[in-house]
Design an enzyme around this catalytic site. Sequence first.
Site, mmCIF file in Angstrom:
data_model
loop_
_atom_site.group_PDB
_atom_site.id
_atom_site.type_symbol
_atom_site.label_atom_id
_atom_site.label_comp_id
_atom_site.label_asym_id
_atom_site.label_seq_id
_atom_site.Cartn_x
_atom_site.Cartn_y
_atom_site.Cartn_z
ATOM 1 N N TYR A 20 0.733 -1.180 -0.191
ATOM 2 C CA TYR A 20 -0.067 0.033 -0.014
ATOM 3 C C TYR A 20 0.895 1.228 -0.028
ATOM 4 O O TYR A 20 1.378 1.716 1.050
ATOM 5 C CB TYR A 20 -0.988 0.246 1.171
ATOM 6 N N PHE A 61 -12.902 -5.009 0.267
ATOM 7 C CA PHE A 61 -14.116 -4.271 -0.390
ATOM 8 C C PHE A 61 -15.460 -4.596 0.030
ATOM 9 O O PHE A 61 -16.437 -5.099 -0.516
ATOM 10 C CB PHE A 61 -14.124 -4.629 -2.033
ATOM 11 N N LEU A 64 -17.605 -2.929 1.455
ATOM 12 C CA LEU A 64 -18.747 -1.958 1.178
ATOM 13 C C LEU A 64 -18.955 -2.118 -0.337
ATOM 14 O O LEU A 64 -17.851 -1.473 -0.921
ATOM 15 C CB LEU A 64 -18.687 -0.604 1.798
#
Length: 290
Positions: free
Chosen positions: A66, A214, A216
């Site tokens: 990230y 993921f 949502l």
Amino acid sequence: MDKINATNAGTFKFDDDFIVNRLGYGTMQLTGKGVWGPYKDPAQAVELIKNAFDLGVNFVDTADSYGPWNADSYLAKALKEYSDSDKIFISDKVGQVRTGENEWVPVGTPAFLRQEVELSLRMFNRDHEDLLFLHRIDSHIPIEDQIGELKKMQDEGKIKHIGISQVSLDELKAAQKIAKIDAVENMYNVGHHKDDDAIVDYAEKNHMAFLPWFPLDTGNLVQANSPLNEIAKKYNASPAQIALAWLLKRSDNIIPIPGTSSVDHLKDNLSAANVKLSDEDFEKLSDLQK
């Protein structure tokens, strides 16, 4: 009004010393565009993570890819500045390199995986990984070599629990032949779950945590007459809270890890722990899958 706190979601027990609240936090959004480069306000990112800790989050999902390393650097600083950092558990991931915005390349050579674990431990100033995922299986390297290297580091005390990410049920079972797998992290949400339902059930039977990335998908599901939107009104909740409440009710081994760069959204997400869906509404939501 019920207090906003991740403890309201219940807990999942990895072992006697590793018990987490079932609403965690994911750091992926604390980066630049395309999960590439630093976040626009690093100090804000650190404060957001500390806010999550103050609201009962004791389980943070991250990965060296990230940024790369940007989200980890904010998490490391937040841990350093937080008085009870020893009570925070980290779900980490290794096995992908970055070559640009939204570009991810699996690399599963044993030497690389070991290097990434060693660098992560140095970054977080810890002597072991609480939970370490193989971020993606590298199709060019035998899975025995990839999971096998994590098992070697586990035997050395550098990894407590091993996980595997974005896998099929057959791949999960193959990994289990090499090491004890304690967690799976696949894409899973109220609108996209049919393909992975079998993995959730299998993981539950084998006391594995299931981390849905993921979690949502409200942007694709919130429409004027959609069940998600109507149910949200019924519970005086946001669509995001209903989507997370569905995950929490789906199985006791699911640990949602929603990410956000907003304190307001963080509080909204954690308030999902206070939403208790009826069986009827749960089934309505389950039928939303695409």
